[in-house]
Design an enzyme around this catalytic site. Structure first.
Site, PDB file in Angstrom:
ATOM      1  NE  ARG A 120      41.752  -4.698  -4.194  1.00  0.00           N
ATOM      2  CZ  ARG A 120      42.563  -4.447  -3.116  1.00  0.00           C
ATOM      3  NH1 ARG A 120      43.686  -5.455  -3.304  1.00  0.00           N
ATOM      4  NH2 ARG A 120      42.747  -3.688  -2.274  1.00  0.00           N
ATOM      5  CG  HIS A 172      45.632  -8.692   0.946  1.00  0.00           C
ATOM      6  ND1 HIS A 172      45.742  -9.197  -0.132  1.00  0.00           N
ATOM      7  CD2 HIS A 172      45.791  -7.444   0.901  1.00  0.00           C
ATOM      8  CE1 HIS A 172      46.230  -8.257  -1.012  1.00  0.00           C
ATOM      9  NE2 HIS A 172      46.159  -7.227  -0.064  1.00  0.00           N
ATOM     10  CD  GLN A 183      50.763  -6.520   1.130  1.00  0.00           C
ATOM     11  OE1 GLN A 183      50.158  -5.910   0.361  1.00  0.00           O
ATOM     12  NE2 GLN A 183      52.118  -6.313   1.481  1.00  0.00           N
ATOM     13  CG  ASP A 205      45.954  -2.659   6.670  1.00  0.00           C
ATOM     14  OD1 ASP A 205      46.575  -1.977   5.965  1.00  0.00           O
ATOM     15  OD2 ASP A 205      45.459  -3.490   6.423  1.00  0.00           O
ATOM     16  CB  CYS A 246      49.799  -4.023   3.108  1.00  0.00           C
ATOM     17  SG  CYS A 246      48.146  -3.502   3.606  1.00  0.00           S
ATOM     18  NE  ARG A 283      50.642  -7.548  -3.376  1.00  0.00           N
ATOM     19  CZ  ARG A 283      49.306  -7.050  -3.341  1.00  0.00           C
ATOM     20  NH1 ARG A 283      49.101  -5.814  -2.402  1.00  0.00           N
ATOM     21  NH2 ARG A 283      48.278  -7.385  -3.903  1.00  0.00           N
TER      22      ARG A 283
END
Length: 313
Positions: free
Chosen positions: A112, A139, A142, A230, A271, A299
């Site tokens: 990440r 991402h 996700q 988001d 998310c 996830r």
């Protein structure tokens, strides 16, 4: 080089739709198999037994760190969690040399990070599979969880309309990748200053998806099967940046009035982490159409399926 299957999971658009479908289906099977078990229980199959997975975090994380760590353990493996400070990635030893060294110690790497170039260089030089846990550009893990979540509640996502309200960020980019691979339509609604990269949109359109930009959020959500947003600001943003983004995005808040323009059974996703009553109201986040906590749980299951796919398990 280790005698394992070398499947990197870098971006959704780099993996065949048939393989993506296998990952989603496998994730659901593993989730179903765990029903009623204590959360610490290992899966009946132990495909990562004897395997070590490096989890590298240049950016802070809650869901990504916990879900990958728990997922590896449930699959019988062990984790080594490394921060950017632990490694000084790219500041002393090169990323290429770091990848070569880690490949001698571990069986898989999840990273990440900030720059996409770091991820790509790691994958180019690693002798083990590399997973994109997030970059500033995309991402993908996700969105695999998001698609799994939608299909749990509403069936196949193919042909459905997804609306993104807010900033055309890295999560939107992976939604655009997924639109092309899974065959759903996608509408972005947000201020022009925060538009996504047109390359993401053009690629999805080239694969047959109807991807649109609509400035009016009320028009954008008409006929929507899923509304997604988001956070407007990052924990790293300066206060002046926060104020500017709030001013730009206030009209794109997902609230009950906006959701009323979507389909009656339209789902809502975020998310997380969320700034409640900024990008979305608590009324929507806690409402009957919200699946944000199913999304967070998935996830774990989606990433377990990704890891098994990476190792050919």
């Amino acid at each position: 080089m280790k005698d394992i299957t070398m499947n990197h999971f870098l971006d959704i658009n780099k993996i065949a739709p048939t393989e993506l479908r296998k990952i989603i289906d496998h994730a659901r099977q593993m989730k179903d198999a765990r029903q009623g078990q204590p959360k610490g229980t290992m899966d009946a199959e132990q495909p990562l037994a004897g395997h070590m997975v490096a989890l590298i975090f240049e950016k802070p994380s809650t869901r990504t760190r916990v879900s990958f760590d728990v997922g590896v353990r449930q699959l019988g493996g062990q984790t080594m969690v490394l921060s950017g400070a632990d490694m000084q990635l790219g500041h002393g030893e090169t990323i290429a040399d770091t990848a070569r060294v880690l490949s001698r110690y571990v069986d898989m790497i999840m990273i990440r990070t900030f720059e996409e170039a770091t991820l790509l260089e790691m994958a180019e030089h690693a002798d083990v599979p590399v997973i994109n846990g997030l970059t500033n550009r995309t991402h993908p893990c996700q969105i695999m969880a998001d698609i799994m979540t939608f299909e749990e509640h509403r069936g196949p996502i193919t042909g459905k309309k997804v609306v993104w309200s807010g900033d055309g960020n890295n999560v939107f980019a992976s939604f655009a990748h997924a639109a092309g691979q899974f065959g759903f339509d996608l509408t972005f609604t947000g201020p022009e200053q925060l538009d996504p990269e047109m390359g993401f949109i053009e690629e999805a359109r080239a694969k047959g998806s109807n991807v649109q930009i609509e400035r009016d959020p009320h028009k954008a959500v008409q006929g929507a099967d899923l509304v997604v947003t988001d956070t407007w600001v990052s924990m790293h943003d300066h206060p002046t940046t926060r104020e500017r983004r709030h001013n730009q995005l206030r009209a794109y808040q997902v609230n009950a009035e906006l959701m009323a323009h979507a389909n009656e059974d339209a789902l809502f996703m975020h998310c997380l982490p969320a700034h409640r009553n900024e990008e979305a109201t608590s009324e929507v986040m806690d409402g009957s159409n919200s699946v944000i906590f199913d999304e967070a749980e998935n996830r774990l299951h989606a990433q377990k399926a990704v890891m098994r796919w990476c190792l050919g398990k």
